[in-house]
Design a protein around this motif. Structure first.
Motif, short mmCIF file in Angstrom:
data_model
loop_
_atom_site.label_atom_id
_atom_site.label_comp_id
_atom_site.label_asym_id
_atom_site.label_seq_id
_atom_site.Cartn_x
_atom_site.Cartn_y
_atom_site.Cartn_z
N VAL A 69 0.86 -1.19 0.00
CA VAL A 69 0.00 0.00 0.00
C VAL A 69 0.89 1.24 0.00
CG1 VAL A 69 -1.84 1.21 1.22
CG2 VAL A 69 -1.75 -1.30 1.30
N LEU A 70 0.81 2.02 -1.08
CA LEU A 70 1.63 3.24 -1.21
C LEU A 70 0.84 4.44 -0.71
CD1 LEU A 70 4.23 4.64 -2.27
CD2 LEU A 70 3.06 4.85 -4.49
N LEU A 71 1.44 5.17 0.22
CA LEU A 71 0.75 6.28 0.87
C LEU A 71 1.16 7.63 0.29
CD1 LEU A 71 1.15 5.10 4.58
CD2 LEU A 71 -0.61 4.47 2.92
N ALA A 75 0.34 11.42 4.38
CA ALA A 75 -0.52 10.43 5.04
C ALA A 75 0.08 10.03 6.40
CB ALA A 75 -0.65 9.20 4.16
N ASP A 76 -0.79 9.63 7.31
CA ASP A 76 -0.37 9.16 8.63
C ASP A 76 -0.39 7.63 8.62
OD1 ASP A 76 -0.15 8.38 11.29
OD2 ASP A 76 -1.18 10.16 12.03
N ALA A 77 0.78 7.03 8.42
CA ALA A 77 0.87 5.57 8.27
C ALA A 77 0.31 4.84 9.49
CB ALA A 77 2.32 5.16 8.02
N GLN A 78 0.59 5.38 10.67
CA GLN A 78 0.11 4.77 11.91
C GLN A 78 -1.41 4.69 11.93
OE1 GLN A 78 2.81 4.35 14.34
NE2 GLN A 78 1.39 2.83 15.17
N LYS A 79 -2.05 5.81 11.60
CA LYS A 79 -3.52 5.87 11.62
C LYS A 79 -4.13 4.95 10.55
CE LYS A 79 -4.97 10.05 13.93
NZ LYS A 79 -4.48 11.41 13.84
N ILE A 80 -3.50 4.93 9.39
CA ILE A 80 -4.01 4.07 8.31
C ILE A 80 -3.89 2.61 8.73
CG2 ILE A 80 -3.51 3.27 5.95
CD1 ILE A 80 -2.81 6.21 5.33
N ASP A 81 -2.77 2.26 9.35
CA ASP A 81 -2.57 0.88 9.80
C ASP A 81 -3.61 0.49 10.85
OD1 ASP A 81 -1.00 -1.57 9.79
OD2 ASP A 81 -0.47 -1.01 11.84
N GLU A 82 -3.91 1.41 11.76
CA GLU A 82 -4.93 1.13 12.79
C GLU A 82 -6.30 0.93 12.16
OE1 GLU A 82 -4.62 4.38 15.55
OE2 GLU A 82 -2.58 3.78 16.12
N ALA A 83 -6.65 1.79 11.20
CA ALA A 83 -7.95 1.67 10.53
C ALA A 83 -8.01 0.40 9.68
CB ALA A 83 -8.20 2.90 9.65
N LYS A 88 -11.02 -5.80 7.77
CA LYS A 88 -10.73 -7.16 7.28
C LYS A 88 -11.59 -7.51 6.07
CE LYS A 88 -10.32 -11.96 8.66
NZ LYS A 88 -10.72 -13.03 9.58
N SER A 89 -12.87 -7.10 6.11
CA SER A 89 -13.79 -7.46 5.02
C SER A 89 -13.39 -6.79 3.70
CB SER A 89 -15.21 -7.06 5.38
OG SER A 89 -15.29 -5.66 5.56
N ASN A 90 -12.56 -5.77 3.77
CA ASN A 90 -12.08 -5.07 2.55
C ASN A 90 -10.59 -5.37 2.33
OD1 ASN A 90 -12.75 -3.37 0.33
ND2 ASN A 90 -11.65 -1.68 1.31
N ASP A 91 -10.17 -6.57 2.73
CA ASP A 91 -8.76 -6.98 2.59
C ASP A 91 -7.80 -5.99 3.25
OD1 ASP A 91 -9.48 -9.29 1.34
OD2 ASP A 91 -8.97 -8.62 -0.69
N TYR A 92 -8.22 -5.46 4.39
CA TYR A 92 -7.38 -4.57 5.20
C TYR A 92 -7.02 -3.26 4.49
CZ TYR A 92 -7.08 -8.77 8.03
OH TYR A 92 -7.40 -9.88 8.77
N ILE A 93 -7.91 -2.80 3.61
CA ILE A 93 -7.75 -1.47 3.02
C ILE A 93 -8.88 -0.60 3.59
CG2 ILE A 93 -7.82 -0.07 0.91
CD1 ILE A 93 -5.38 -1.88 1.03
N PRO A 94 -8.55 0.40 4.42
CA PRO A 94 -9.60 1.25 5.01
C PRO A 94 -10.18 2.19 3.95
CG PRO A 94 -7.43 1.99 5.70
CD PRO A 94 -7.21 0.80 4.83
N SER A 95 -11.38 1.87 3.48
CA SER A 95 -11.91 2.62 2.33
C SER A 95 -12.16 4.09 2.68
CB SER A 95 -13.19 1.96 1.81
OG SER A 95 -14.02 1.57 2.87
N MET A 97 -10.19 5.94 4.10
CA MET A 97 -8.91 6.66 4.05
C MET A 97 -8.28 6.56 2.67
SD MET A 97 -7.29 5.76 7.73
CE MET A 97 -7.08 7.19 8.77
N SER A 98 -9.10 6.23 1.67
CA SER A 98 -8.56 6.02 0.32
C SER A 98 -7.94 7.31 -0.24
CB SER A 98 -9.64 5.50 -0.61
OG SER A 98 -10.74 6.38 -0.60
N ASP A 99 -8.33 8.47 0.33
CA ASP A 99 -7.74 9.73 -0.15
C ASP A 99 -6.28 9.88 0.29
OD1 ASP A 99 -8.56 9.94 2.52
OD2 ASP A 99 -8.78 12.12 2.39
N GLN A 100 -5.81 8.98 1.17
CA GLN A 100 -4.41 9.04 1.61
C GLN A 100 -3.56 7.96 0.94
OE1 GLN A 100 -3.61 9.80 5.82
NE2 GLN A 100 -5.80 9.96 6.16
N ILE A 101 -4.21 7.18 0.07
CA ILE A 101 -3.54 6.05 -0.56
C ILE A 101 -3.39 6.31 -2.06
CG2 ILE A 101 -3.76 3.59 -1.11
CD1 ILE A 101 -5.27 3.31 1.58
#
Ligand SMILES: [Cu+2]
Length: 148
Positions: A69-71, A75-83, A88-95, A97-101
């Motif tokens: 996942v390229l940020l 982007a706040d990597a820590q916050k994205i990782d927590e979200a 899990k239902s989205n394969d661990y991609i916090p939708s 926060m997609s504006d930071q990815i």
């Protein structure tokens, strides 16, 4: 006439393959040691780049899957990782926060690989990439894309 079109066709095929060689592909392995095999990659501003992520683990996907996942630069990597841990239902991609990815691969289990093609940011700088499978980023599964 026939000869001319054959020459033209040959030229077209050769040009196409020359173009294919130019597209930049970086192969990265996600390892059981919770590291990416490549922790530093580089690209030119706006360059098209393909990341091929492979997981050679023999462990079940529920225990050892990876993504790439390229940020964005701010982007706040820590916050994205927590979200991500709650996504899990989205394969661990916090939708939300997609504006930071900038770009990401799918989640790959053992023996699988996935690719993603994107354009590198036009702004020179350092961009962090992480694996958002729970616990992996905290253990050091990250790297840097340098755009210069
Ligand atoms: Cu991982």
């Amino acid at each position: 006439m026939l000869k001319k079109s054959l020459v033209f066709m040959l030229f077209a095929v050769l040009s196409a393959s020359a173009f294919a060689v130019q597209a930049k592909t970086v192969e990265i392995e996600g390892k059981n040691s919770l590291r990416f095999s490549e922790e530093a990659i580089s690209a030119k501003p706006g360059e098209e780049i393909t990341i091929k992520l492979t997981n050679n683990s023999k462990l079940p996907a529920a225990a050892m899957a990876h993504n790439w996942v390229l940020l964005k630069a701010d982007a706040d990597a820590q916050k994205i990782d927590e979200a991500a841990a709650k996504a899990k239902s989205n394969d661990y991609i916090p939708s939300d926060m997609s504006d930071q990815i900038i770009a990401h691969t799918g989640l790959v289990g053992g023996g699988e690989s996935d690719t993603v093609t994107f354009k590198a940011p036009t702004e020179p700088g350092e961009y962090t990439y992480i694996c958002t499978f729970p616990g992996h980023f905290a253990a050091g599964m990250k790297g840097t894309l340098t755009v210069k």
